[in-house]
Design an enzyme around this catalytic site. Structure first.
Site, PDB file in Angstrom:
ATOM      1  N   GLU A  25       5.588  -8.017   0.238  1.00  0.00           N
ATOM      2  CA  GLU A  25       6.422  -8.618  -0.808  1.00  0.00           C
ATOM      3  C   GLU A  25       7.601  -9.335  -0.170  1.00  0.00           C
ATOM      4  O   GLU A  25       8.065  -8.949   0.916  1.00  0.00           O
ATOM      5  CB  GLU A  25       6.924  -7.512  -1.768  1.00  0.00           C
ATOM      6  CG  GLU A  25       7.845  -8.045  -2.863  1.00  0.00           C
ATOM      7  CD  GLU A  25       8.022  -7.095  -4.048  1.00  0.00           C
ATOM      8  OE1 GLU A  25       7.614  -5.928  -3.953  1.00  0.00           O
ATOM      9  OE2 GLU A  25       8.573  -7.553  -5.074  1.00  0.00           O
ATOM     10  N   ASN A 172       2.724  -8.587 -12.799  1.00  0.00           N
ATOM     11  CA  ASN A 172       3.013  -7.310 -12.146  1.00  0.00           C
ATOM     12  C   ASN A 172       4.005  -6.525 -12.995  1.00  0.00           C
ATOM     13  O   ASN A 172       5.013  -7.086 -13.449  1.00  0.00           O
ATOM     14  CB  ASN A 172       3.641  -7.559 -10.766  1.00  0.00           C
ATOM     15  CG  ASN A 172       4.249  -6.288 -10.166  1.00  0.00           C
ATOM     16  OD1 ASN A 172       3.529  -5.421  -9.678  1.00  0.00           O
ATOM     17  ND2 ASN A 172       5.573  -6.165 -10.209  1.00  0.00           N
ATOM     18  N   GLU A 173       3.733  -5.282 -13.212  1.00  0.00           N
ATOM     19  CA  GLU A 173       4.646  -4.401 -13.967  1.00  0.00           C
ATOM     20  C   GLU A 173       5.220  -5.139 -15.176  1.00  0.00           C
ATOM     21  O   GLU A 173       6.443  -5.196 -15.369  1.00  0.00           O
ATOM     22  CB  GLU A 173       5.748  -3.846 -13.051  1.00  0.00           C
ATOM     23  CG  GLU A 173       5.187  -2.942 -11.968  1.00  0.00           C
ATOM     24  CD  GLU A 173       6.216  -2.080 -11.237  1.00  0.00           C
ATOM     25  OE1 GLU A 173       7.423  -2.274 -11.437  1.00  0.00           O
ATOM     26  OE2 GLU A 173       5.788  -1.204 -10.468  1.00  0.00           O
ATOM     27  N   TYR A 247       4.704   6.052  -7.389  1.00  0.00           N
ATOM     28  CA  TYR A 247       5.420   6.337  -6.142  1.00  0.00           C
ATOM     29  C   TYR A 247       5.769   7.823  -6.052  1.00  0.00           C
ATOM     30  O   TYR A 247       6.064   8.458  -7.075  1.00  0.00           O
ATOM     31  CB  TYR A 247       6.721   5.531  -6.083  1.00  0.00           C
ATOM     32  CG  TYR A 247       6.493   4.055  -5.787  1.00  0.00           C
ATOM     33  CD1 TYR A 247       6.330   3.612  -4.476  1.00  0.00           C
ATOM     34  CD2 TYR A 247       6.422   3.113  -6.811  1.00  0.00           C
ATOM     35  CE1 TYR A 247       6.113   2.273  -4.190  1.00  0.00           C
ATOM     36  CE2 TYR A 247       6.204   1.764  -6.532  1.00  0.00           C
ATOM     37  CZ  TYR A 247       6.054   1.356  -5.219  1.00  0.00           C
ATOM     38  OH  TYR A 247       5.838   0.024  -4.934  1.00  0.00           O
ATOM     39  N   GLU A 303       0.141  -0.115  -6.004  1.00  0.00           N
ATOM     40  CA  GLU A 303       1.433   0.267  -5.396  1.00  0.00           C
ATOM     41  C   GLU A 303       1.509   1.780  -5.365  1.00  0.00           C
ATOM     42  O   GLU A 303       1.421   2.429  -6.424  1.00  0.00           O
ATOM     43  CB  GLU A 303       2.620  -0.301  -6.187  1.00  0.00           C
ATOM     44  CG  GLU A 303       2.828  -1.785  -5.943  1.00  0.00           C
ATOM     45  CD  GLU A 303       4.089  -2.349  -6.579  1.00  0.00           C
ATOM     46  OE1 GLU A 303       5.097  -1.626  -6.651  1.00  0.00           O
ATOM     47  OE2 GLU A 303       4.029  -3.525  -6.998  1.00  0.00           O
ATOM     48  N   GLN A 352       5.239  -0.616   1.611  1.00  0.00           N
ATOM     49  CA  GLN A 352       4.715  -1.960   1.856  1.00  0.00           C
ATOM     50  C   GLN A 352       4.463  -2.127   3.338  1.00  0.00           C
ATOM     51  O   GLN A 352       4.994  -1.356   4.125  1.00  0.00           O
ATOM     52  CB  GLN A 352       5.706  -3.016   1.360  1.00  0.00           C
ATOM     53  CG  GLN A 352       5.660  -3.149  -0.155  1.00  0.00           C
ATOM     54  CD  GLN A 352       6.971  -3.189  -0.851  1.00  0.00           C
ATOM     55  OE1 GLN A 352       7.936  -2.665  -0.349  1.00  0.00           O
ATOM     56  NE2 GLN A 352       6.995  -3.794  -2.039  1.00  0.00           N
TER      57      GLN A 352
END
Ligand code: AHR
Length: 497
Positions: A25, A172-173, A247, A303, A352
């Site tokens: 990213e 995304n999101e 996460y 993710e 990432q």
């Protein structure tokens, strides 16, 4: 002695190499410094890409790379990142530190990186602040072979051949940084945007990924699937994948906890939160099954990884964190969970790649270190493209007063040559265990192995880059299988013939 049972006759599904995917990213020092240094840099590079980083990723067998975000994707306008670098429009990276983004790394640079890595490409489009036309033209720029306004622009920029886009994410999101949408609204937008992602080359079809849930938001999955599948069952809701983000955050989102300074309670709390991935996958799968019982749509965990407080003294917007043996266990456990659910999970991308969150590589100027997480990915690459085998390990409950976890985590596959690969994690930070591997109806002839082990908070630094690294591991062939002793806080890989 804990027994690990393997039934080679019961193959449970194909392990897509993409389960070991990565994510890059425009965030902190991931792209700039971590990957791209420019042709004029003193750091050895090929067309601007760091040679040390590309070589390490190839050695690890990186299968797919997602770009340009993350939250950055929904404010990225691809036309700002093509053409002569001098003329490229600059922007403020509002999500990540408010720094100036000069767009010197854009679509053509990403595709150059993909070609150097020899991996698949996953582009994430902009729904939050972008138009249908913009997304559609991006796909035309990248994939149209013939004569067209966008293909001509690509050719003018020095790229005669069309690129291959393997995966395309439609936002995304979008429940959060990608537009704060409600699921039915996004579901309808998804239907509309994806219509214009044309498959110009039938031999290289683009796998379209719909924005999925944040962790345990099961309502999002249900409403989006329902909206997309309505009168479109035959087209599988117009998608090849639905994403999921989760996460491992040790404490809470305000005080996440240090990456390197933690105690045994923190260790078990982190591992317990990691194991929650299993429940998330199973519950989202159950909802997806209502609309897609044949599992045509993959769950793409695009993710995942640990998220701690940033390293002291670094920019809070850059999300730079160190990486210890605790991260190695988080990686090993998650990769085992993905393998075990490979009938539904078709891709997963750790966040990432370099210098951000749970990275496999860290850089500082010309220096680069491989993190413990890197070594876990390298050990696990034996599972890529293999068949998952039915397996089960006996466990006991260990942990702190508050957080209990099983002492062992495993997954097993068989490759094209018939070699059986076992990956086994010991979640205890102080106890070793004897393990016996029993392979049904097979006389084991040989076993070889590798191990990553150290103190729970051990990590590599730029001054001591090889403190944590894999070593050969000795397991013994016995009459009825393989015997081994797995040390505390370790991840091992065995190849059994
Ligand atoms: O990985 C950092 C950020 O986490 C990503 O940009 C976003 O998608 C997620 O919230």
């Amino acid at each position: 002695m804990f027994k690990l049972f393997i039934n080679p006759k019961n193959k449970k599904g194909h392990i897509n190499p993409e389960l070991q995917g990565h994510f890059s990213e425009h965030l902190g020092r991931c792209i700039y410094e971590g990957i791209y240094v420019g042709e004029k840099s003193d750091i050895p590079n090929v067309n601007g890409m760091r040679k040390d980083v590309v070589d390490a990723l190839k050695e690890m067998k990186i299968p797919v790379l997602r770009w340009p975000g993350g939250c950055f994707a929904d404010e990225y306008h691809w036309k700002d990142g093509i053409g002569p670098k001098k003329g490229r429009k600059k922007m403020i990276n509002t999500h990540w530190g408010g720094v100036l983004e000069d767009n010197s790394f854009g679509t053509d640079e990403f595709m150059e990186l993909i070609s150097q890595l020899g991996c698949k490409s996953y582009i994430n489009g902009n729904v939050g602040s972008g138009t249908v036309q913009e997304m559609s033209e991006w796909v035309e720029y990248m994939t149209f072979e013939g004569v067209s306004p966008m293909a001509d622009m690509r050719k003018k920029n020095g790229h005669a051949d069309a690129y291959k886009v393997d995966y395309f994410g439609v936002g995304n999101e979008n429940w959060g940084c990608g537009g704060n949408m409600n699921p039915d609204y996004y579901g309808n937008l998804y239907r509309r945007y994806q219509t214009y992602i044309r498959n110009y080359n039938p031999e290289h079809r683009i796998n379209k990924i719909c924005c999925g849930a944040n962790a345990g938001d099961y309502e999002w999955t249900d409403v989006v699937m329902k909206t997309c599948f309505k009168n479109a069952e035959h087209f599988h809701g117009f998608m090849e994948g639905l994403s999921l983000h989760y996460y491992t955050v040790p404490n809470d989102w305000i005080h996440k906890g240090s990456a390197t300074k933690f105690n045994e309670d923190d260790w078990y709390n982190t591992l317990k939160k990691t194991i929650f991935m299993k429940e998330l996958i199973e519950r989202h799968t159950a909802i997806m099954d209502k609309y897609d019982k044949d599992h045509k749509v993959g769950l793409m965990v695009d993710e995942w990884g640990t998220w701690y407080d940033v390293e002291p003294g670094t920019n809070p917007g850059f999300l730079y964190q160190q990486n210890t043996m605790r991260d190695a266990l988080v990686a090993g456990i998650n990769l085992n969970i993905f393998n075990k659910h490979c009938d539904r999970v078709k891709m997963a991308n750790i966040a990432q790649l370099v210098n951000v969150l749970q990275s496999v590589l860290l850089t500082e100027g010309p220096k680069m270190v491989k993190t413990p997480t890197y070594y876990v990915f390298k050990m696990y690459n034996v599972h890529q493209d293999a068949e998952l085998l039915d397996s089960y390990v006996e466990t006991e409950e260990i942990g702190s007063e508050k957080d209990k976890v099983p002492n062992l985590s495993e997954s097993v596959s068989v490759d094209k040559n018939g070699t059986i690969h076992v990956t086994l994690c010991n979640l205890s930070c102080k106890d070793a265990y004897d393990v016996k591997v029993l392979v049904a109806d097979k006389k084991v002839k040989s076993v070889s192995g590798e191990i990553l082990t150290n103190k729970m908070d051990a990590y590599n630094t730029f001054d001591a880059p090889e403190k944590v690294k894999t070593k050969r591991f000795k397991a013994n062939v016995v009459e009825d299988g393989v015997e081994l002793n797995i040390p505390a806080c370790s991840v091992i890989q065995l190849s059994i013939k």
